[in-house]
Design a protein around this motif. Structure first.
Motif, PDB file in Angstrom:
ATOM      1  N   ARG A  10       0.809  -1.223   0.000  1.00  0.00           N
ATOM      2  CA  ARG A  10       0.000   0.000   0.000  1.00  0.00           C
ATOM      3  C   ARG A  10       0.839   1.268   0.000  1.00  0.00           C
ATOM      4  O   ARG A  10       0.332   2.346   0.341  1.00  0.00           O
ATOM      5  CB  ARG A  10      -0.951   0.019   1.210  1.00  0.00           C
ATOM      6  N   PHE A  11       2.093   1.191  -0.389  1.00  0.00           N
ATOM      7  CA  PHE A  11       2.918   2.399  -0.353  1.00  0.00           C
ATOM      8  C   PHE A  11       2.426   3.440  -1.349  1.00  0.00           C
ATOM      9  O   PHE A  11       2.477   4.651  -1.083  1.00  0.00           O
ATOM     10  CB  PHE A  11       4.385   2.053  -0.643  1.00  0.00           C
ATOM     11  N   LYS A  12       1.929   3.006  -2.499  1.00  0.00           N
ATOM     12  CA  LYS A  12       1.445   3.953  -3.503  1.00  0.00           C
ATOM     13  C   LYS A  12       0.280   4.779  -2.960  1.00  0.00           C
ATOM     14  O   LYS A  12       0.140   5.971  -3.276  1.00  0.00           O
ATOM     15  CB  LYS A  12       1.018   3.204  -4.765  1.00  0.00           C
ATOM     16  N   ILE A  13      -0.541   4.166  -2.098  1.00  0.00           N
ATOM     17  CA  ILE A  13      -1.675   4.899  -1.517  1.00  0.00           C
ATOM     18  C   ILE A  13      -1.152   6.030  -0.632  1.00  0.00           C
ATOM     19  O   ILE A  13      -1.665   7.155  -0.653  1.00  0.00           O
ATOM     20  CB  ILE A  13      -2.571   3.943  -0.708  1.00  0.00           C
ATOM     21  N   VAL A  14      -0.117   5.743   0.154  1.00  0.00           N
ATOM     22  CA  VAL A  14       0.476   6.780   1.008  1.00  0.00           C
ATOM     23  C   VAL A  14       1.043   7.900   0.141  1.00  0.00           C
ATOM     24  O   VAL A  14       0.840   9.088   0.406  1.00  0.00           O
ATOM     25  CB  VAL A  14       1.587   6.181   1.899  1.00  0.00           C
TER      26      VAL A  14
ATOM     27  N   ASP B 245       0.207   8.758  -2.922  1.00  0.00           N
ATOM     28  CA  ASP B 245      -0.836   9.504  -3.619  1.00  0.00           C
ATOM     29  C   ASP B 245      -1.641  10.387  -2.678  1.00  0.00           C
ATOM     30  O   ASP B 245      -2.089  11.470  -3.070  1.00  0.00           O
ATOM     31  CB  ASP B 245      -1.776   8.530  -4.344  1.00  0.00           C
ATOM     32  N   SER B 246      -1.827   9.941  -1.441  1.00  0.00           N
ATOM     33  CA  SER B 246      -2.686  10.686  -0.527  1.00  0.00           C
ATOM     34  C   SER B 246      -1.923  11.734   0.279  1.00  0.00           C
ATOM     35  O   SER B 246      -2.428  12.837   0.508  1.00  0.00           O
ATOM     36  CB  SER B 246      -3.399   9.722   0.432  1.00  0.00           C
ATOM     37  N   LEU B 247      -0.697  11.434   0.711  1.00  0.00           N
ATOM     38  CA  LEU B 247       0.058  12.356   1.563  1.00  0.00           C
ATOM     39  C   LEU B 247       1.175  13.089   0.828  1.00  0.00           C
ATOM     40  O   LEU B 247       1.724  14.049   1.359  1.00  0.00           O
ATOM     41  CB  LEU B 247       0.658  11.594   2.751  1.00  0.00           C
ATOM     42  N   GLY B 248       1.530  12.630  -0.370  1.00  0.00           N
ATOM     43  CA  GLY B 248       2.583  13.293  -1.138  1.00  0.00           C
ATOM     44  C   GLY B 248       3.906  12.550  -1.074  1.00  0.00           C
ATOM     45  O   GLY B 248       4.137  11.709  -0.200  1.00  0.00           O
TER      46      GLY B 248
END
Length: 462
Positions: A311-315, A317-320
């Motif tokens: 889930r690193f891509k989610i972090v 995309d969401s936090l920069g």
């Protein structure tokens, strides 16, 4: 925010216009790097452009009609010394990856796994890694020029009388006044660091006996303040008609600053700029040493863990991206705490890490480390005031008789990692031969399907 103030010029060698557009749009979609991209579509155009135009990074497609991207590297970018080269390919091929590594290619990227963040990270790593190596080479060249013109601390050793003249500058470099140092040769040799003394004596003896053209040595010497300074001593002997050395004279330079700078540059060239962990090159070297040791010692074995952050891509995309970088640094710190003395954690790039476990008796030791890592990462991370939870999928493999290539173990651990992800993330899987066979079958199936499309062998039924 851009990570470098200068504008990067990137040359893309790609024979497919659609792939060029995709790569161009990926570069435009990221906001951390200022760049402009030039495009050539043929092998011949690539050679002409590379010879006539300076670029900071080369993105080279593996398939170029009758040629390959590696042909471009061999012909126009030998050793990849001009600028870093990143190879792009539509499908993974371990043999190509290995050959690219031998030619000096910095990274090997699969097109279908690229996103703006991954491409930017790969370019950033390649550019900074290449710049660190270039600075190291420049430092060595500058020193070589300085040595030829320097006349630092002169020394003159009368071998027949066993007396040595040491100039004031020689004494001052070690913090002494002129009258504090006698003509006894031990004034020099007695100040050499105990760990370096044998090597210095050997170099002197080799030259006096005619086995070397001149004396040259880099070693540490005790300063008047009790510390040590790095010195570079060089000299040449004068011989009588029988060839016996009667006198040797030369000079000594203080190279402490250069040594410190070289150590920093070598460290930067072998370590990840973001996390400070060993990078791909250093990990491969340490793994190769461990495998060679296993060849000599039947009771020695090692294990490799391949980790991918879930889930690193989610972090990102969401936090920069900045928050993503800080998360990777925190993950690296926790990984390091989980290891035993003598083990190595490395960052390959992006959100991928590898671990080398030395002296493992059986695979259960590697499994315990994997479980310890998952436990350590189960606690939340605090990133920019937010609680963030991530996990890792871990692939595990161990050395076996006949394992001689480091990349073989890394590939096996990588395959096992994807098996762990398929099982639901936040877990681990141990490599077995069936996994490798399954990966090969998938690759062969993808190749067959691509060929079938090219040959028009599909029929559509409604």
């Amino acid at each position: 925010m851009a990570w470098d103030a200068e504008l990067l010029r990137i040359l893309l060698v790609e024979d497919d216009e659609d792939d060029f557009i995709i790569t161009r749009d990926l570069l435009r979609a990221q906001d951390r790097m200022r760049c402009e991209i030039d495009w050539v579509a043929t092998y011949e155009a690539a050679l002409e452009t590379i010879s006539g135009t300076r670029h900071d990074v080369y993105l080279v497609d593996y398939r170029l009609g009758a040629y390959t991207g590696l042909d471009v590297v061999r012909a126009a970018l030998p050793g990849c010394e001009r600028a870093p080269v990143i190879l792009l390919t539509g499908q993974g091929d371990y043999a190509v990856d290995l050959e690219a590594t031998e030619l000096g290619v910095t990274d090997f990227l699969l097109k279908d796994r690229l996103d703006p963040s991954a491409l930017e990270r790969s370019i950033r790593y390649a550019y900074r890694h290449h710049r660190a190596l270039r600075r190291l080479r420049d430092s060595e060249e500058r020193f070589a020029l300085a040595v030829r013109g320097a006349n630092d601390g002169i020394w003159d050793w009368d071998l027949a009388e066993n007396r040595i003249h040491l100039a004031e500058r020689w004494k001052a470099m070690l913090g002494h006044r002129h009258d504090e140092v006698s003509t006894d040769p031990d004034e020099w040799l007695g100040r050499v660091h105990v760990d370096d003394l044998g090597r210095v004596r050997h170099a002197i003896t080799a030259h006096l006996e005619g086995r070397s053209a001149h004396f040259e040595s880099e070693h540490r010497m005790r300063h008047a303040d009790g510390g040590h300074r790095w010195m570079f001593a060089r000299g040449v002997a004068i011989r009588d008609e029988s060839g016996t050395a009667t006198r040797m004279a030369g000079s000594m330079s203080d190279i402490t600053s250069r040594k410190a700078a070289e150590e920093r540059l070598v460290h930067d060239a072998l370590h990840d700029a973001l996390t400070g962990l060993p990078n791909r090159a250093l990990f491969r070297d340490r793994l190769a040493l461990s495998l060679r040791r296993a060849e000599r010692q039947a009771d020695h074995a090692c294990a490799v863990l391949f980790l991918d952050v879930d889930r690193f891509k989610i972090v990102n995309d969401s936090l920069g991206h900045d928050a993503g970088d800080r998360l990777l640094v925190a993950v690296a710190e926790r990984l390091s705490v989980c290891l035993r003395a003598g083990d190595t954690a490395a960052r390959l790039g992006g959100d991928e890490f590898t671990i080398l476990l030395e002296d493992v008796r059986d695979i259960s030791e590697a499994i315990r480390v994997a479980e310890r890592i998952n436990t350590a990462l189960s606690r939340h991370f605090l990133v920019d005031g937010r609680q963030v939870f991530v996990s890792v999928s871990i692939g595990i493999t161990a050395s076996r008789p006949g394992h001689h290539q480091p990349l073989d173990l890394v590939r096996e651990a990588d395959i096992a990692m994807y098996q762990a992800k398929a099982q639901g993330k936040a877990g681990y899987a141990v490599f077995d031969t069936e996994m490798g066979a399954a990966a090969l079958r998938r690759l062969e199936l993808e190749t067959d399907l691509r060929h079938a499309i090219d040959r028009g062998e599909f029929e559509v039924y409604y």
